[in-house]
Design an enzyme around this catalytic site. Structure first.
Site, PDB file in Angstrom:
ATOM      1  NE  ARG A   1      11.524  51.661  19.939  1.00  0.00           N
ATOM      2  CZ  ARG A   1      10.907  52.334  20.871  1.00  0.00           C
ATOM      3  NH1 ARG A   1      10.258  53.447  20.567  1.00  0.00           N
ATOM      4  NH2 ARG A   1      10.904  51.960  22.119  1.00  0.00           N
ATOM      5  N   GLY A   2       8.732  49.281  19.784  1.00  0.00           N
ATOM      6  CA  GLY A   2       7.853  49.530  20.923  1.00  0.00           C
ATOM      7  C   GLY A   2       6.611  48.667  20.760  1.00  0.00           C
ATOM      8  CB  ALA A   3       4.977  46.289  23.089  1.00  0.00           C
TER       9      ALA A   3
ATOM     10  NE  ARG B   1      12.314  43.937  17.585  1.00  0.00           N
ATOM     11  CZ  ARG B   1      12.488  44.930  18.457  1.00  0.00           C
ATOM     12  NH1 ARG B   1      11.762  46.034  18.374  1.00  0.00           N
ATOM     13  NH2 ARG B   1      13.373  44.811  19.434  1.00  0.00           N
TER      14      ARG B   1
ATOM     15  CD  GLN C   1      15.951  51.141  22.154  1.00  0.00           C
ATOM     16  OE1 GLN C   1      16.941  51.259  22.871  1.00  0.00           O
ATOM     17  NE2 GLN C   1      15.631  49.993  21.598  1.00  0.00           N
TER      18      GLN C   1
ATOM     19  CG  ASP D   1       8.914  44.809  24.711  1.00  0.00           C
ATOM     20  OD1 ASP D   1       9.611  45.431  25.540  1.00  0.00           O
ATOM     21  OD2 ASP D   1       8.742  45.185  23.536  1.00  0.00           O
TER      22      ASP D   1
ATOM     23  CG  ASN E   1      10.430  47.138  29.278  1.00  0.00           C
ATOM     24  OD1 ASN E   1       9.817  47.325  28.247  1.00  0.00           O
ATOM     25  ND2 ASN E   1      11.056  48.116  29.915  1.00  0.00           N
ATOM     26  CE  LYS E   2      14.963  47.579  24.220  1.00  0.00           C
ATOM     27  NZ  LYS E   2      15.292  46.599  23.159  1.00  0.00           N
TER      28      LYS E   2
HETATM   29  O1  MRU Z   1      13.529  47.090  21.119  1.00  0.00           O
HETATM   30  P1  MRU Z   1      12.412  48.053  21.342  1.00  0.00           P
HETATM   31  O2  MRU Z   1      12.831  49.482  21.164  1.00  0.00           O
HETATM   32  O3  MRU Z   1      11.189  47.697  20.504  1.00  0.00           O
HETATM   33  O4  MRU Z   1      11.998  47.874  22.868  1.00  0.00           O
HETATM   34  C1  MRU Z   1      10.943  48.630  23.379  1.00  0.00           C
HETATM   35  C2  MRU Z   1      10.714  48.432  24.836  1.00  0.00           C
HETATM   36  O5  MRU Z   1      11.344  47.633  25.485  1.00  0.00           O
HETATM   37  C3  MRU Z   1       9.584  49.219  25.436  1.00  0.00           C
HETATM   38  O6  MRU Z   1       9.852  49.515  26.765  1.00  0.00           O
HETATM   39  C4  MRU Z   1       8.304  48.380  25.371  1.00  0.00           C
HETATM   40  O7  MRU Z   1       8.065  47.935  24.058  1.00  0.00           O
HETATM   41  C5  MRU Z   1       7.122  49.136  25.847  1.00  0.00           C
HETATM   42  S1  MRU Z   1       6.649  50.389  24.713  1.00  0.00           S
HETATM   43  C6  MRU Z   1       5.281  51.173  25.273  1.00  0.00           C
END
Ligand code: MRU
Length: 376
Positions: free
Chosen positions: A52-54, A97, A216, A257, A267-268
């Site tokens: 996970r994470g962009a 996603r 996370q 994201d 973002n999250k």
């Molecule tokens: O649901 P996730 O864990 O994929 O969400 C991740 C985030 O919101 C991060 O802050 C974002 O992807 C940036 S990662 C460098």
């Protein structure tokens, strides 16, 4: 320049004909790797947050398309059929996603190279010997995926360097979710900024939001900062306002994201609340994201698709029930922070300031090789 070994292993790579991932569902308890040998396995790993994470999703999207190509070659497919398999895989991966634009960006970039190679037009890996044969298509796709992944680490180091200049000596930095090495191929974006500040001797102290519901921050960011030896204190998400009111937050740094053309940032979930609090308390609110997260095709935050995940992630943590199973629960995975609340956006090519419609366009146009080669 030779870098010292990274205390955090690479999040995603190509190994033994498979896409190898750190299984982030098991952290911080166990550091384990999982090999995805089919696109379906990779889609499942993405949906269940093993990866996970962009930026990590961008690399996974690229490797996933390469995986589809190699699978099609093994099944005896012709070059056009390999490109078709790549297109199908890209569509399936992108659907897993919706919010992080890097996933589509990475998958489409590798797909575009596969399609060009299938037409016999441009086989970069074979140095111009472009026959359009099936193996050349798979090789070109894998080369592009590897290039994209390697670029991620280099970009994050550059981003970290730009961002570190914004972090005062001894600053108390609040971050949310995990925008570290685990959210990328390596090094991290928001944590990359913190890491670069630490490497520059600024001794940042980090407040780590636990980041309900999937935690996370508690599970991943705290794990990373511990491995890096950076001073970190875990706090419940609801403590941010109190910390700012007592003057204990000098800067907020988060990842993204997707950044829309006008500077609105997805973002999250919980990021927007932090931005409102930061504005109220006069605390700078920085977003750290590579240019691959900037989506000029999305005009503003209202046009960003926000993923909604299972309500069980809110009702339960791990195996433990937090609420009656029957209770209604809503689980938006992301929120959108309006550009007006964002002090600056840090990228690998420099720092964008308002007005973002102009500054972001300038940055993306300076990085033409990072844009998708083709938009379906
Ligand atoms: O649901 P996730 O864990 O994929 O969400 C991740 C985030 O919101 C991060 O802050 C974002 O992807 C940036 S990662 C460098």
């Amino acid at each position: 320049v030779t870098q010292p070994p990274d205390p955090i292993p690479r999040t995603v790579e190509w190994a033994d004909g498979a896409v190898r991932l750190i299984d982030q569902r098991l952290l911080p308890g166990e550091l384990c790797f999982v090999d995805c040998r089919t696109v379906d396995e990779l889609c499942q790993a993405i949906s269940s947050l093993a990866i996970r994470g962009a930026p990590a999703l961008g690399a996974a999207g690229g490797y996933g398309v390469a995986l589809a190509c190699s699978g099609a070659v093994a099944g005896g497919a012709s070059a056009p059929a390999v490109a078709q398999a790549a297109a199908g895989a890209a569509a399936r991966l992108i659907a897993t996603r919706p919010t992080a634009v890097n996933l589509a960006w990475g998958a489409r970039r590798v797909l575009a190279v596969a399609e060009i190679a299938a037409r016999g037009g441009l086989d970069l890996s074979a140095g111009g010997d472009a026959s359009g044969d099936a193996e050349a298509v798979a090789r070109a796709a894998l080369d592009e995926a590897e290039e994209l992944a390697a670029q991620d680490v280099a970009d994050n180091r550059a981003l970290g360097h730009h961002g570190a200049a914004l972090v005062p000596e001894g600053a108390q930095v609040l971050t949310h979710c995990n925008a570290g090495a685990l959210a990328c191929v390596g090094y991290g974006t928001a944590l990359g900024v913190i890491r670069a500040a630490a490497e520059a001797g600024k001794r940042p102290r980090v407040w780590v939001d636990e980041t309900r519901p999937v935690l996370q921050g508690a599970r991943l960011t705290a794990w990373e900062l511990d491995r890096l030896g950076i001073d970190a204190t875990l706090v419940a998400d609801v403590m941010a306002g109190s910390l700012m009111a007592s003057g204990d937050v000098d800067v907020v740094v988060v990842g993204a994201d997707r950044v829309a053309a006008n500077g609105d940032v997805a973002n999250k979930i919980g990021t927007y609340s932090l931005a409102v609090l930061a504005a109220h308390h006069g605390v700078p609110f920085y977003v750290a994201a590579p240019t691959s997260t900037i989506d000029l095709a999305t005009p503003d935050g209202a046009a960003i698709p926000v993923e909604e995940r299972s309500p069980d992630e809110v009702r339960r943590v791990g195996g433990a029930r937090l609420a009656p199973d029957g209770v209604a629960a809503l689980n938006r995975a992301f929120d959108v922070t309006p550009a007006a609340l964002v002090t600056a956006i840090v990228t690998e090519l420099g720092v964008a300031h308002p007005p973002y419609d102009k500054s972001l366009r300038r940055l993306v146009e300076a990085a033409p090789h990072r844009r998708p080669l083709r938009t379906p």
